[in-house]
Scaffold this motif. Sequence first.
Motif, mmCIF file in Angstrom:
data_model
loop_
_atom_site.group_PDB
_atom_site.id
_atom_site.type_symbol
_atom_site.label_atom_id
_atom_site.label_comp_id
_atom_site.label_asym_id
_atom_site.label_seq_id
_atom_site.Cartn_x
_atom_site.Cartn_y
_atom_site.Cartn_z
ATOM 1 N N GLN A 197 4.137 -5.444 8.634
ATOM 2 C CA GLN A 197 2.734 -5.729 8.894
ATOM 3 C C GLN A 197 1.904 -4.477 9.146
ATOM 4 N N GLU A 198 2.511 -3.372 9.496
ATOM 5 C CA GLU A 198 1.780 -2.105 9.606
ATOM 6 C C GLU A 198 1.906 -1.299 8.321
ATOM 7 N N LEU A 199 3.030 -1.442 7.647
ATOM 8 C CA LEU A 199 3.262 -0.673 6.418
ATOM 9 C C LEU A 199 2.326 -1.087 5.295
ATOM 10 N N ILE A 200 1.879 -2.336 5.285
ATOM 11 C CA ILE A 200 1.060 -2.808 4.175
ATOM 12 C C ILE A 200 -0.279 -2.094 4.077
ATOM 13 N N PHE A 201 -0.693 -1.401 5.134
ATOM 14 C CA PHE A 201 -1.962 -0.679 5.100
ATOM 15 C C PHE A 201 -1.807 0.738 4.549
ATOM 16 N N ARG A 202 -0.576 1.122 4.195
ATOM 17 C CA ARG A 202 -0.358 2.437 3.600
ATOM 18 C C ARG A 202 -0.688 2.409 2.115
ATOM 19 N N GLU A 203 -1.105 3.580 1.618
ATOM 20 C CA GLU A 203 -1.423 3.668 0.194
ATOM 21 C C GLU A 203 -0.186 3.375 -0.658
ATOM 22 N N PHE A 204 -0.349 2.530 -1.645
ATOM 23 C CA PHE A 204 0.660 2.214 -2.660
ATOM 24 C C PHE A 204 1.857 1.447 -2.119
ATOM 25 N N TYR A 205 1.778 1.000 -0.862
ATOM 26 C CA TYR A 205 2.892 0.187 -0.350
ATOM 27 C C TYR A 205 2.760 -1.229 -0.886
ATOM 28 N N GLN A 206 3.867 -1.769 -1.381
ATOM 29 C CA GLN A 206 3.870 -3.118 -1.930
ATOM 30 C C GLN A 206 5.036 -3.896 -1.335
ATOM 31 N N ILE A 207 4.745 -5.124 -0.897
ATOM 32 C CA ILE A 207 5.757 -5.954 -0.249
ATOM 33 C C ILE A 207 6.882 -6.260 -1.222
ATOM 34 N N ASN A 208 8.105 -6.029 -0.786
ATOM 35 C CA ASN A 208 9.294 -6.292 -1.605
ATOM 36 C C ASN A 208 9.215 -5.598 -2.960
ATOM 37 N N HIS A 209 8.516 -4.421 -2.973
ATOM 38 C CA HIS A 209 8.367 -3.644 -4.217
ATOM 39 C C HIS A 209 7.742 -4.484 -5.327
ATOM 40 N N GLU A 216 5.272 -5.830 -8.130
ATOM 41 C CA GLU A 216 4.493 -5.149 -9.158
ATOM 42 C C GLU A 216 3.059 -5.662 -9.221
ATOM 43 N N GLU A 217 2.696 -6.573 -8.299
ATOM 44 C CA GLU A 217 1.337 -7.081 -8.262
ATOM 45 C C GLU A 217 0.405 -6.024 -7.694
ATOM 46 N N GLY A 218 -0.628 -5.652 -8.440
ATOM 47 C CA GLY A 218 -1.636 -4.735 -7.934
ATOM 48 C C GLY A 218 -1.157 -3.303 -7.853
ATOM 49 N N THR A 219 -2.007 -2.478 -7.234
ATOM 50 C CA THR A 219 -1.724 -1.036 -7.134
ATOM 51 C C THR A 219 -1.229 -0.622 -5.763
ATOM 52 N N GLY A 220 -1.332 -1.504 -4.774
ATOM 53 C CA GLY A 220 -0.948 -1.130 -3.427
ATOM 54 C C GLY A 220 -2.017 -0.339 -2.705
ATOM 55 N N LEU A 221 -3.254 -0.385 -3.193
ATOM 56 C CA LEU A 221 -4.354 0.354 -2.563
ATOM 57 C C LEU A 221 -5.347 -0.557 -1.851
ATOM 58 N N GLY A 222 -5.328 -1.846 -2.157
ATOM 59 C CA GLY A 222 -6.360 -2.742 -1.641
ATOM 60 C C GLY A 222 -6.451 -2.755 -0.132
ATOM 61 N N LEU A 223 -5.328 -2.979 0.552
ATOM 62 C CA LEU A 223 -5.358 -3.059 2.006
ATOM 63 C C LEU A 223 -5.589 -1.696 2.650
ATOM 64 N N SER A 224 -5.144 -0.632 1.981
ATOM 65 C CA SER A 224 -5.436 0.706 2.492
ATOM 66 C C SER A 224 -6.936 0.957 2.505
ATOM 67 N N ILE A 225 -7.622 0.533 1.450
ATOM 68 C CA ILE A 225 -9.076 0.691 1.391
ATOM 69 C C ILE A 225 -9.738 -0.175 2.454
ATOM 70 N N VAL A 226 -9.220 -1.387 2.666
ATOM 71 C CA VAL A 226 -9.755 -2.248 3.721
ATOM 72 C C VAL A 226 -9.644 -1.563 5.078
ATOM 73 N N ARG A 227 -8.480 -1.015 5.385
ATOM 74 C CA ARG A 227 -8.270 -0.341 6.670
ATOM 75 C C ARG A 227 -9.232 0.835 6.827
ATOM 76 N N ARG A 228 -9.378 1.630 5.788
ATOM 77 C CA ARG A 228 -10.231 2.810 5.882
ATOM 78 C C ARG A 228 -11.702 2.427 6.003
ATOM 79 N N LEU A 229 -12.113 1.372 5.284
ATOM 80 C CA LEU A 229 -13.502 0.942 5.388
ATOM 81 C C LEU A 229 -13.810 0.402 6.777
ATOM 82 N N THR A 230 -12.879 -0.330 7.360
ATOM 83 C CA THR A 230 -13.125 -0.843 8.705
ATOM 84 C C THR A 230 -13.249 0.296 9.709
ATOM 85 N N LYS A 231 -12.416 1.318 9.578
ATOM 86 C CA LYS A 231 -12.533 2.477 10.462
ATOM 87 C C LYS A 231 -13.851 3.201 10.239
ATOM 88 N N LEU A 232 -14.240 3.316 8.975
ATOM 89 C CA LEU A 232 -15.494 3.991 8.647
ATOM 90 C C LEU A 232 -16.688 3.283 9.273
#
Length: 409
Positions: free
Chosen positions: A343-355, A357-373
Amino acid sequence: MTLHARVLLHMPLVQLFFIGGVGWIVYPSVPLSTFILWCALALGVELLRAALAWWVLPRVDKLDPKRLHAAFMTLDALAGASTGLSAVLFLRHLSFVSQSLIEIILFSVAAAGVSVAVSSRYMTAAYSFLVLLGATIPWIGLHPDKSWAVMGLTLVYWLFLIRVATESERLLYRSVLIRQERDRIISTVSHDLRQPLHALSLYGAVLVSHPSAQTLQETRKNIDHIVRDLERMLADVLDLSKISAGNYPTQQNVFSLDTAVADICDEFDSSASAKGLKIRRTLNPVKISGDKLAVARIARNLIDNAIKFTEQGEVHVTTSSSQEGDPLLYVADTGQGIADTEQELIFREFYQINHSEEGTGLGLSIVRRLTKLMGARISVKSAPGQGSCFQVSFPPPPNGGIVALNLHR
């Protein structure tokens, strides 16, 4: 260690200049034999440090960093002691003016140790302490009426040098992490871009070799899907780059959260239907103050993730207000859920659950950064097989109202 070793290779030459400057001040007041012995000791220690650095550099990756650090600290302490010894040996033979010059030089040398130690607070402390100790003890012996003032000021100066080295070490460590993160992102993006580009080239070859209506019909959807994925990936990378560089533009506006979310839900209706899912809406009128594009980006990424990781069921989107009047947005799904360990790892860039192949692994990282911004907070509640729930709370607007955005996935 590598940077420190590279600096040490040049220190014998620097020490020669230091010895020459001290010799110019103390000659001919100090006995020549005493001066020569000190020169041999001071230069010998620097040559020893340079020899160790020369031996270490080709082997630094194979050596134990703790033992290497201890070896460098020991030699740094010896170098500081040999440098400070100049005051112990020479001050009593000199005039007050010459004594002051020697003290100024030694205090400057202690400060220079911060850069020589490449901002390591431990190596800086070991080197500068013995330099300052050697400079202070003979001065107190010659001028005892100022002993407490001298000791106090020297202690403050030494602690200041350690503080500077600590801060510089932190900045250096941060720059190394940023460089490593940049290299990792470039490597991952290059790999992720190569796959769809390779697929496009294959579909292009198929169209060239079999230019029929049937082939066009079969490949059109696949090419369109790949192009959309590439467009999304590039947009994610550009957004991530802008946020990381502090160049992501934000504007404060008052707008209807429910209207903005309704438009985003409309965007995803077709992709949800294609998977047999339904986006259920319960959109109560809610006003929010913030950056509309950033809020839309956050909601879009979370709704997109909810659809991608839900195989059956629905995605429920709700806007409402809490009992305290906070504007709330919920995005809940009936998907696979997320284990506690991830649940904390999913906010890292390019991290994907169970490896996945859906998506790029950037969506939640951008969400985290935008909320901090935007000065917001994000949290996640989820369990395997029970769906996921993301919550983001925004700070109240400057006019005294309350602004909060809660996103549940």
